[in-house]
Write a protein that holds these residues in place. Structure first.
Motif, PDB file in Angstrom:
ATOM      1  N   MET A  36       0.837  -1.189   0.000  1.00 30.26           N
ATOM      2  CA  MET A  36       0.000   0.000   0.000  1.00 30.26           C
ATOM      3  C   MET A  36       0.882   1.252   0.000  1.00 30.26           C
ATOM      4  N   THR A  37       0.581   2.176  -0.887  1.00 32.96           N
ATOM      5  CA  THR A  37       1.351   3.414  -0.961  1.00 32.96           C
ATOM      6  C   THR A  37       0.922   4.369   0.147  1.00 32.96           C
ATOM      7  N   ARG A  38       1.911   4.916   0.856  1.00 34.77           N
ATOM      8  CA  ARG A  38       1.647   5.868   1.918  1.00 34.77           C
ATOM      9  C   ARG A  38       2.470   7.136   1.682  1.00 34.77           C
ATOM     10  N   LYS A  39       2.053   8.203   2.327  1.00 37.96           N
ATOM     11  CA  LYS A  39       2.736   9.479   2.174  1.00 37.96           C
ATOM     12  C   LYS A  39       3.457   9.810   3.483  1.00 37.96           C
ATOM     13  N   VAL A  40       4.692  10.279   3.343  1.00 36.70           N
ATOM     14  CA  VAL A  40       5.524  10.624   4.496  1.00 36.70           C
ATOM     15  C   VAL A  40       5.908  12.090   4.390  1.00 36.70           C
ATOM     16  N   VAL A  41       5.827  12.797   5.522  1.00 37.54           N
ATOM     17  CA  VAL A  41       6.302  14.175   5.580  1.00 37.54           C
ATOM     18  C   VAL A  41       7.578  14.209   6.411  1.00 37.54           C
TER      19      VAL A  41
ATOM     20  N   ALA B  30      10.046  12.923  11.007  1.00 39.85           N
ATOM     21  CA  ALA B  30       9.317  12.202   9.970  1.00 39.85           C
ATOM     22  C   ALA B  30       7.979  11.740  10.529  1.00 39.85           C
ATOM     23  N   ARG B  31       6.964  11.730   9.694  1.00 44.10           N
ATOM     24  CA  ARG B  31       5.643  11.286  10.140  1.00 44.10           C
ATOM     25  C   ARG B  31       4.821  10.853   8.922  1.00 44.10           C
ATOM     26  N   TYR B  32       4.029   9.809   9.082  1.00 41.83           N
ATOM     27  CA  TYR B  32       3.072   9.426   8.045  1.00 41.83           C
ATOM     28  C   TYR B  32       1.890  10.393   8.092  1.00 41.83           C
ATOM     29  N   VAL B  33       1.423  10.809   6.926  1.00 46.61           N
ATOM     30  CA  VAL B  33       0.332  11.780   6.841  1.00 46.61           C
ATOM     31  C   VAL B  33      -0.728  11.300   5.867  1.00 46.61           C
TER      32      VAL B  33
ATOM     33  N   VAL C 171      12.434  28.787   7.671  1.00 46.45           N
ATOM     34  CA  VAL C 171      12.312  28.328   9.059  1.00 46.45           C
ATOM     35  C   VAL C 171      10.986  27.655   9.395  1.00 46.45           C
ATOM     36  N   ASP C 172       9.965  27.797   8.529  1.00 46.67           N
ATOM     37  CA  ASP C 172       8.682  27.207   8.900  1.00 46.67           C
ATOM     38  C   ASP C 172       7.704  27.258   7.732  1.00 46.67           C
ATOM     39  N   ALA C 173       6.819  26.292   7.694  1.00 43.40           N
ATOM     40  CA  ALA C 173       5.639  26.338   6.836  1.00 43.40           C
ATOM     41  C   ALA C 173       4.454  25.939   7.704  1.00 43.40           C
ATOM     42  N   GLU C 174       3.347  26.613   7.518  1.00 44.30           N
ATOM     43  CA  GLU C 174       2.165  26.400   8.364  1.00 44.30           C
ATOM     44  C   GLU C 174       1.107  25.628   7.582  1.00 44.30           C
ATOM     45  N   TYR C 175       0.490  24.648   8.262  1.00 44.85           N
ATOM     46  CA  TYR C 175      -0.510  23.785   7.637  1.00 44.85           C
ATOM     47  C   TYR C 175      -1.740  23.672   8.537  1.00 44.85           C
ATOM     48  N   PRO C 176      -2.890  23.313   7.970  1.00 45.61           N
ATOM     49  CA  PRO C 176      -4.058  23.038   8.813  1.00 45.61           C
ATOM     50  C   PRO C 176      -3.728  21.969   9.863  1.00 45.61           C
ATOM     51  N   ASP C 177      -4.279  22.138  11.050  1.00 47.79           N
ATOM     52  CA  ASP C 177      -3.937  21.266  12.172  1.00 47.79           C
ATOM     53  C   ASP C 177      -4.216  19.794  11.895  1.00 47.79           C
ATOM     54  N   HIS C 178      -5.247  19.514  11.082  1.00 48.13           N
ATOM     55  CA  HIS C 178      -5.642  18.107  10.922  1.00 48.13           C
ATOM     56  C   HIS C 178      -4.573  17.267  10.214  1.00 48.13           C
ATOM     57  N   PHE C 179      -3.612  17.904   9.539  1.00 49.88           N
ATOM     58  CA  PHE C 179      -2.538  17.145   8.902  1.00 49.88           C
ATOM     59  C   PHE C 179      -1.506  16.650   9.909  1.00 49.88           C
ATOM     60  N   ASN C 180      -1.465  17.275  11.083  1.00 46.41           N
ATOM     61  CA  ASN C 180      -0.554  16.847  12.147  1.00 46.41           C
ATOM     62  C   ASN C 180       0.900  16.802  11.683  1.00 46.41           C
ATOM     63  N   VAL C 181       1.309  17.853  10.984  1.00 49.72           N
ATOM     64  CA  VAL C 181       2.688  17.950  10.518  1.00 49.72           C
ATOM     65  C   VAL C 181       3.602  18.213  11.708  1.00 49.72           C
ATOM     66  N   PRO C 182       4.741  17.527  11.830  1.00 51.28           N
ATOM     67  CA  PRO C 182       5.637  17.778  12.964  1.00 51.28           C
ATOM     68  C   PRO C 182       6.195  19.191  12.924  1.00 51.28           C
ATOM     69  N   SER C 183       6.594  19.685  14.075  1.00 50.40           N
ATOM     70  CA  SER C 183       7.153  21.024  14.156  1.00 50.40           C
ATOM     71  C   SER C 183       8.335  21.006  15.106  1.00 50.40           C
ATOM     72  N   ARG C 184       9.135  22.073  15.059  1.00 48.53           N
ATOM     73  CA  ARG C 184      10.258  22.224  15.969  1.00 48.53           C
ATOM     74  C   ARG C 184      10.453  23.702  16.233  1.00 48.53           C
ATOM     75  N   PRO C 185      11.211  24.081  17.265  1.00 51.43           N
ATOM     76  CA  PRO C 185      11.442  25.504  17.534  1.00 51.43           C
ATOM     77  C   PRO C 185      12.056  26.196  16.321  1.00 51.43           C
ATOM     78  N   LEU C 186      11.723  27.475  16.167  1.00 44.08           N
ATOM     79  CA  LEU C 186      12.232  28.216  15.029  1.00 44.08           C
ATOM     80  C   LEU C 186      13.760  28.283  15.043  1.00 44.08           C
ATOM     81  N   GLY C 187      14.348  28.150  13.884  1.00 49.49           N
ATOM     82  CA  GLY C 187      15.794  28.297  13.739  1.00 49.49           C
ATOM     83  C   GLY C 187      16.123  29.649  13.126  1.00 49.49           C
TER      84      GLY C 187
END
Length: 274
Positions: free
Chosen positions: A1-6, A94-97, A242-258
């Motif tokens: 099964m093909t899955r998408k990874v962010v 990394a996270r499956y989305v 340093v960042d891209a913003e996405y709708p919350d439901h995608f649950n994209v990982p985040s980290r402190p700003l660099g």
């Protein structure tokens, strides 16, 4: 099964001819990342990023997605991939989305920081990761000048001559200029950016900060809608995605700003529109 990874990817762009893989034999971040991921996935991997960066530009949190039919742990996509990457590129999360996620088209905003080091003598450490100027800068004047860029405008005066965007109109959601420790940092969030847009902002604001032009000059340049009126294009060395913003439901990982050599500051809550 093909899955998408962010993925979240950090890189020092000094040795690369930008993010995007090219038909000529030149080093790029995308090419190195795809080769490393292909080893872990056991098949050819193609990646898409949130915002392509130019030659010499860095990223502390570039967002990338790819598709795979191989089952790997999120740990394997980070630690495993990093063993096949050069030391100046690293996968930091990394996270499956969901299948409908797209690193570019799902993004609500993108954010860059431009780091300036104003001191009388040039630095040796981090010299490829910041923009040095021997001139003293009036941070308050730069911040006041930057206010005219907020909102939706025709930014023709701040786009590269060869920019291929269909329209010069962009919406700046936030623009701050502040002293962080020994650095002066431009922090800009927008729906999208034009080619060399941040570096052209930096060129104008550094000129104003040095007292060579009045604060009102920033608005004059903006209103001119003429790149030749916009002054110098600042070097790429101080620029970071340093960042891209996405709708919350995608649950994209985040980290402190660099970039992460900067002092930490508490982040305000940003609205999506002005």
């Amino acid at each position: 099964m093909t899955r998408k990874v962010v993925l979240l990817v950090e890189y020092n762009g000094s040795a690369y001819k930008g993010w995007q893989a090219q038909k000529y034999d030149v080093p790029t971040v995308q090419e190195n990342l795809e080769k490393a991921l292909s080893v872990i996935a056991n098949h050819k991997v193609s990646v898409i990023c949130a915002g392509r960066t130019d030659s010499g530009v860095h990223a502390s949190s570039q967002v990338v997605h790819f598709e795979t039919d191989e089952e790997r742990s999120e740990r394997s996509w980070t630690l495993g991939t990093n063993t096949h990457l050069p030391s100046d590129i690293a996968v930091v999360a990394a996270r499956y989305v969901d299948d409908d996620f797209h690193a570019r088209f799902s993004a609500l905003s993108r954010r860059y920081r431009y780091v300036i080091y104003p001191t009388a003598l040039r630095p040796a450490i981090l010299s490829s990761g910041l923009t040095w100027t021997y001139k003293s800068l009036d941070v308050g004047a730069m911040a006041q000048a930057a206010e005219c860029f907020l909102g939706t405008h025709d930014f023709t005066s701040f786009r590269a001559i060869g920019c291929q965007a269909n329209t010069p109109t962009r919406t700046i959601l936030n623009f701050s200029v502040q002293q962080l420790g020994q650095y002066v940092v431009l922090d800009v969030r927008a729906n999208a950016f034009l080619h060399h847009m941040i570096r052209n902002f930096a060129g104008v604001l550094m000129t104003i900060g040095a007292g060579e032009k009045p604060i009102s000059w920033a608005k004059q340049v903006l209103d001119a809608k003429d790149r030749t009126q916009g002054g110098i294009t600042a070097p790429p060395t101080g620029l970071y995605f340093v960042d891209a913003e996405y709708p919350d439901h995608f649950n994209v990982p985040s980290r402190p700003l660099g970039p992460h050599f900067l002092p930490y500051v508490e982040e305000p809550e940003y609205a999506l529109s002005r």
